[in-house]
Design a protein around this motif. Structure first.
Motif, PDB file in Angstrom:
ATOM      1  N   ASP A  99       0.813  -1.216   0.000  1.00 53.77           N
ATOM      2  CA  ASP A  99       0.000   0.000   0.000  1.00 53.77           C
ATOM      3  C   ASP A  99       0.847   1.267   0.000  1.00 53.77           C
ATOM      4  O   ASP A  99       0.343   2.347  -0.261  1.00 53.77           O
ATOM      5  CB  ASP A  99      -0.889   0.035   1.263  1.00 53.77           C
ATOM      6  N   TYR A 100       2.142   1.159   0.328  1.00 48.45           N
ATOM      7  CA  TYR A 100       2.944   2.366   0.579  1.00 48.45           C
ATOM      8  C   TYR A 100       4.021   2.636  -0.466  1.00 48.45           C
ATOM      9  O   TYR A 100       4.794   3.576  -0.313  1.00 48.45           O
ATOM     10  CB  TYR A 100       3.581   2.266   1.980  1.00 48.45           C
ATOM     11  N   SER A 101       4.097   1.823  -1.538  1.00 46.22           N
ATOM     12  CA  SER A 101       5.207   1.967  -2.483  1.00 46.22           C
ATOM     13  C   SER A 101       5.230   3.367  -3.123  1.00 46.22           C
ATOM     14  O   SER A 101       6.295   3.932  -3.334  1.00 46.22           O
ATOM     15  CB  SER A 101       5.126   0.875  -3.550  1.00 46.22           C
ATOM     16  N   GLU A 102       4.056   3.953  -3.377  1.00 46.49           N
ATOM     17  CA  GLU A 102       3.994   5.229  -4.090  1.00 46.49           C
ATOM     18  C   GLU A 102       4.580   6.398  -3.279  1.00 46.49           C
ATOM     19  O   GLU A 102       5.189   7.310  -3.847  1.00 46.49           O
ATOM     20  CB  GLU A 102       2.524   5.540  -4.431  1.00 46.49           C
ATOM     21  N   VAL A 103       4.410   6.336  -1.939  1.00 44.61           N
ATOM     22  CA  VAL A 103       4.775   7.520  -1.150  1.00 44.61           C
ATOM     23  C   VAL A 103       6.287   7.713  -1.021  1.00 44.61           C
ATOM     24  O   VAL A 103       6.745   8.753  -0.569  1.00 44.61           O
ATOM     25  CB  VAL A 103       4.119   7.527   0.257  1.00 44.61           C
ATOM     26  N   ARG A 104       7.077   6.706  -1.450  1.00 43.79           N
ATOM     27  CA  ARG A 104       8.525   6.899  -1.426  1.00 43.79           C
ATOM     28  C   ARG A 104       8.933   8.021  -2.389  1.00 43.79           C
ATOM     29  O   ARG A 104       9.804   8.839  -2.087  1.00 43.79           O
ATOM     30  CB  ARG A 104       9.252   5.598  -1.801  1.00 43.79           C
ATOM     31  N   ASP A 105       8.237   8.067  -3.548  1.00 43.29           N
ATOM     32  CA  ASP A 105       8.583   9.115  -4.520  1.00 43.29           C
ATOM     33  C   ASP A 105       7.618  10.303  -4.446  1.00 43.29           C
ATOM     34  O   ASP A 105       7.981  11.422  -4.799  1.00 43.29           O
ATOM     35  CB  ASP A 105       8.568   8.530  -5.942  1.00 43.29           C
ATOM     36  N   THR A 106       6.393  10.039  -4.002  1.00 40.10           N
ATOM     37  CA  THR A 106       5.372  11.094  -4.003  1.00 40.10           C
ATOM     38  C   THR A 106       4.873  11.267  -2.565  1.00 40.10           C
ATOM     39  O   THR A 106       3.989  10.531  -2.116  1.00 40.10           O
ATOM     40  CB  THR A 106       4.201  10.700  -4.934  1.00 40.10           C
ATOM     41  N   PRO A 107       5.442  12.216  -1.829  1.00 49.34           N
ATOM     42  CA  PRO A 107       5.104  12.331  -0.407  1.00 49.34           C
ATOM     43  C   PRO A 107       3.640  12.708  -0.188  1.00 49.34           C
ATOM     44  O   PRO A 107       3.095  13.536  -0.937  1.00 49.34           O
ATOM     45  CB  PRO A 107       6.019  13.450   0.087  1.00 49.34           C
ATOM     46  N   ARG A 108       3.050  12.110   0.829  1.00 49.58           N
ATOM     47  CA  ARG A 108       1.676  12.475   1.183  1.00 49.58           C
ATOM     48  C   ARG A 108       1.667  13.876   1.807  1.00 49.58           C
ATOM     49  O   ARG A 108       2.472  14.144   2.711  1.00 49.58           O
ATOM     50  CB  ARG A 108       1.109  11.477   2.203  1.00 49.58           C
ATOM     51  N   PRO A 109       0.763  14.728   1.380  1.00 51.84           N
ATOM     52  CA  PRO A 109       0.669  16.045   2.008  1.00 51.84           C
ATOM     53  C   PRO A 109       0.430  15.918   3.508  1.00 51.84           C
ATOM     54  O   PRO A 109      -0.413  15.128   3.940  1.00 51.84           O
ATOM     55  CB  PRO A 109      -0.552  16.684   1.319  1.00 51.84           C
ATOM     56  N   SER A 110       1.205  16.652   4.259  1.00 50.65           N
ATOM     57  CA  SER A 110       1.072  16.744   5.723  1.00 50.65           C
ATOM     58  C   SER A 110       1.413  15.471   6.484  1.00 50.65           C
ATOM     59  O   SER A 110       1.191  15.385   7.684  1.00 50.65           O
ATOM     60  CB  SER A 110      -0.311  17.262   6.137  1.00 50.65           C
ATOM     61  N   HIS A 111       1.945  14.456   5.782  1.00 49.54           N
ATOM     62  CA  HIS A 111       2.555  13.338   6.512  1.00 49.54           C
ATOM     63  C   HIS A 111       4.061  13.586   6.557  1.00 49.54           C
ATOM     64  O   HIS A 111       4.548  14.605   6.053  1.00 49.54           O
ATOM     65  CB  HIS A 111       2.206  11.986   5.863  1.00 49.54           C
ATOM     66  N   ALA A 112       4.810  12.655   7.169  1.00 53.57           N
ATOM     67  CA  ALA A 112       6.250  12.882   7.362  1.00 53.57           C
ATOM     68  C   ALA A 112       7.076  12.307   6.215  1.00 53.57           C
ATOM     69  O   ALA A 112       8.310  12.223   6.335  1.00 53.57           O
ATOM     70  CB  ALA A 112       6.690  12.275   8.693  1.00 53.57           C
ATOM     71  N   ASP A 113       6.431  11.917   5.089  1.00 54.20           N
ATOM     72  CA  ASP A 113       7.186  11.256   4.014  1.00 54.20           C
ATOM     73  C   ASP A 113       8.318  12.139   3.474  1.00 54.20           C
ATOM     74  O   ASP A 113       9.436  11.672   3.261  1.00 54.20           O
ATOM     75  CB  ASP A 113       6.242  10.884   2.855  1.00 54.20           C
ATOM     76  N   TYR A 114       8.000  13.430   3.237  1.00 54.24           N
ATOM     77  CA  TYR A 114       9.016  14.312   2.651  1.00 54.24           C
ATOM     78  C   TYR A 114      10.136  14.610   3.656  1.00 54.24           C
ATOM     79  O   TYR A 114      11.326  14.506   3.340  1.00 54.24           O
ATOM     80  CB  TYR A 114       8.377  15.617   2.157  1.00 54.24           C
ATOM     81  N   THR A 115       9.749  14.946   4.886  1.00 56.50           N
ATOM     82  CA  THR A 115      10.784  15.304   5.872  1.00 56.50           C
ATOM     83  C   THR A 115      11.655  14.091   6.219  1.00 56.50           C
ATOM     84  O   THR A 115      12.874  14.225   6.405  1.00 56.50           O
ATOM     85  CB  THR A 115      10.146  15.904   7.145  1.00 56.50           C
ATOM     86  N   ALA A 116      11.042  12.892   6.271  1.00 62.36           N
ATOM     87  CA  ALA A 116      11.837  11.682   6.550  1.00 62.36           C
ATOM     88  C   ALA A 116      12.805  11.414   5.395  1.00 62.36           C
ATOM     89  O   ALA A 116      13.954  11.008   5.610  1.00 62.36           O
ATOM     90  CB  ALA A 116      10.919  10.484   6.760  1.00 62.36           C
ATOM     91  N   HIS A 117      12.344  11.662   4.169  1.00 61.61           N
ATOM     92  CA  HIS A 117      13.194  11.466   2.986  1.00 61.61           C
ATOM     93  C   HIS A 117      14.430  12.367   3.068  1.00 61.61           C
ATOM     94  O   HIS A 117      15.557  11.939   2.798  1.00 61.61           O
ATOM     95  CB  HIS A 117      12.373  11.770   1.723  1.00 61.61           C
ATOM     96  N   ILE A 118      14.206  13.626   3.440  1.00 59.50           N
ATOM     97  CA  ILE A 118      15.326  14.564   3.557  1.00 59.50           C
ATOM     98  C   ILE A 118      16.260  14.142   4.696  1.00 59.50           C
ATOM     99  O   ILE A 118      17.481  14.052   4.534  1.00 59.50           O
ATOM    100  CB  ILE A 118      14.796  16.003   3.811  1.00 59.50           C
ATOM    101  N   LYS A 119      15.669  13.820   5.828  1.00 55.28           N
ATOM    102  CA  LYS A 119      16.451  13.518   7.024  1.00 55.28           C
ATOM    103  C   LYS A 119      17.272  12.240   6.853  1.00 55.28           C
ATOM    104  O   LYS A 119      18.438  12.176   7.244  1.00 55.28           O
ATOM    105  CB  LYS A 119      15.491  13.356   8.207  1.00 55.28           C
ATOM    106  N   PHE A 120      16.646  11.203   6.270  1.00 59.20           N
ATOM    107  CA  PHE A 120      17.300   9.890   6.229  1.00 59.20           C
ATOM    108  C   PHE A 120      17.775   9.513   4.820  1.00 59.20           C
ATOM    109  O   PHE A 120      18.128   8.357   4.577  1.00 59.20           O
ATOM    110  CB  PHE A 120      16.371   8.826   6.808  1.00 59.20           C
ATOM    111  N   GLY A 121      17.780  10.494   3.935  1.00 60.53           N
ATOM    112  CA  GLY A 121      18.388  10.307   2.622  1.00 60.53           C
ATOM    113  C   GLY A 121      17.783   9.186   1.811  1.00 60.53           C
ATOM    114  O   GLY A 121      18.487   8.531   1.037  1.00 60.53           O
ATOM    115  N   GLY A 122      16.503   8.931   1.966  1.00 59.92           N
ATOM    116  CA  GLY A 122      15.836   7.895   1.180  1.00 59.92           C
ATOM    117  C   GLY A 122      15.902   6.513   1.817  1.00 59.92           C
ATOM    118  O   GLY A 122      15.343   5.565   1.290  1.00 59.92           O
TER     119      GLY A 122
END
Ligand SMILES: Cc1cc2nc3c(=O)[nH]c(=O)nc-3n(C[C@H](O)[C@H](O)[C@H](O)COP(=O)(O)O)c2cc1C
Length: 359
Positions: free
Chosen positions: A93-116
């Protein structure tokens, strides 16, 4: 360390939403305290999905396995470690959010912090699934506090447009907490719960979500707990309550409403009640200068609407560096608030027991 909390007791929370297990270790619990495991399980059940049709369809029984720290259900002085196995996981269910962050979830900030390298499955370490360990630690602190005459309870003050009556901040009894505790929508006024249920159902039917406010109180605390400046009860409670995902605000006593008043309206006049000093009102929320004054400690936590919703929303493709749209898949709570109520109680209990040990 982000996952550590406490001064006299140190709790460490670990795990991801879809890892083999989530868990907590509690270091510093005094030896010789009897823990009622059935009561702990009943407390955890209040947070678990499946208590009502208003929660996520993810089925987890949330029962902790105690690995160490108890002998015959009595604390033995070693760190008390518990795990809760994750059983109902659907990582696809979550494969898409690795490249397309959910608005207002932590997907984008986690990506930046932990480098993918972050675990995206089930929102990884940022999931509400990390709250059962908090509740396991808090459930133990609630029992210890109760045995020393301190009671903590919370209710839903608001969901969307539907509001409950607030606690009477002067007189709250443990019976008030017991009367609402086992209700999946714990409210002081029954009709308020019905209106809240409609708010949640309406949001869910529209593929949307809704937020709200939880009010929490602690009674039986002696005057004198907490310290000034950075180690006050407000600081300690806020630090752990903000560890609950989706909490975006906290206020104590009259909080933001008090900021709009005159001192003459907001000040809590003192009087002698038998041998005890009490206040006529409790706009301070039981805390002055970071230190308890013996009145109920009262605070409210603002919980935002669940970020994962079924409606199409704007996002970006991180790999393509371009705008795109996202429609979130997976099983999500249309409203986090009901399941966050025991989380807030647990967080408050950990903070207050830690402060009590630190007195
Ligand atoms: C009990 C609980 C359940 C949650 N369930 C969901 C969920 O189903 N879907 C979701 O998108 N967020 C859920 N969240 C909230 C997110 O984990 C949170 O909004 C996200 O990690 C971003 O953190 P922030 O809102 O604190 O900034 C839940 C939170 C809690 C406390």
């Amino acid at each position: 360390m982000s996952s550590l909390y406490g001064k006299k007791i140190r709790i460490a929370i670990f795990g991801q939403s879809h890892s083999a297990a989530i868990g907590v270790s509690i270091d510093g619990l005094p030896a010789g305290i009897k823990i009622d495991i059935a009561e702990l399980r009943a407390f955890l059940r209040r947070r678990a999905p499946g208590q009502s049709e208003l929660a996520t369809a993810r089925a987890e029984n949330d029962m902790p396995e105690i690995l160490s720290g108890l002998v015959n259900n009595i604390t033995c002085g070693a760190p008390l470690a518990m795990i809760i196995r994750n059983t109902d996981v659907r990582s696809a269910d979550y494969s898409e959010v690795r490249d397309t962050p959910r608005p207002s979830h932590a997907d984008y900030t986690a990506h930046i912090k932990f480098g993918g390298h972050q675990d995206v499955a089930g929102s990884g370490h940022f999931s509400g699934r990390l709250t059962p360990p908090l509740c396991a630690a808090g459930g133990i602190c609630l029992q210890i506090l109760r045995d020393i005459g301190v009671f903590v309870g919370a209710h839903i003050l608001r969901i969307g447009d539907a509001g409950d009556d607030p606690f009477n901040p002067i007189y709250i009894s443990s019976a008030d907490f017991e009367a609402i505790r086992d209700n999946p929508l714990p409210v002081l006024r029954r009709e308020a719960g019905e209106a809240m249920r409609q708010q949640i159902q309406d949001a869910r039917d529209k593929g949307d979500s809704v937020g709200g406010v939880i009010e929490c109180a602690a009674i039986g605390l002696p005057a004198g707990l907490g310290d000034p400046i950075f180690d006050g009860i407000e600081n300690r409670v806020a630090a752990i309550v903000f560890g609950i995902p989706a909490v975006k605000g906290i206020e104590f006593g009259s909080g933001f409403a008090g900021a709009a008043r005159r001192g003459s309206e907001n000040n809590d006049g003192l009087y002698m009640d038998g041998g005890a000093v009490r206040t006529r009102t409790n706009n301070s929320g039981g805390i002055l200068g970071g230190i308890t004054n013996g009145m109920p400690v009262v605070f409210r936590a603002a919980i935002k609407p669940t970020p994962s919703i079924g409606l199409k929303q704007e996002s970006v493709s991180l790999s393509g560096a371009e705008n795109t749209m996202i429609q979130v898949q997976g099983r999500h709570d249309p409203c986090i608030v009901p399941r966050a109520v025991p989380c807030v109680e647990a967080a408050a209990a950990i903070a207050l027991y830690d402060a009590w040990l630190d007195r």
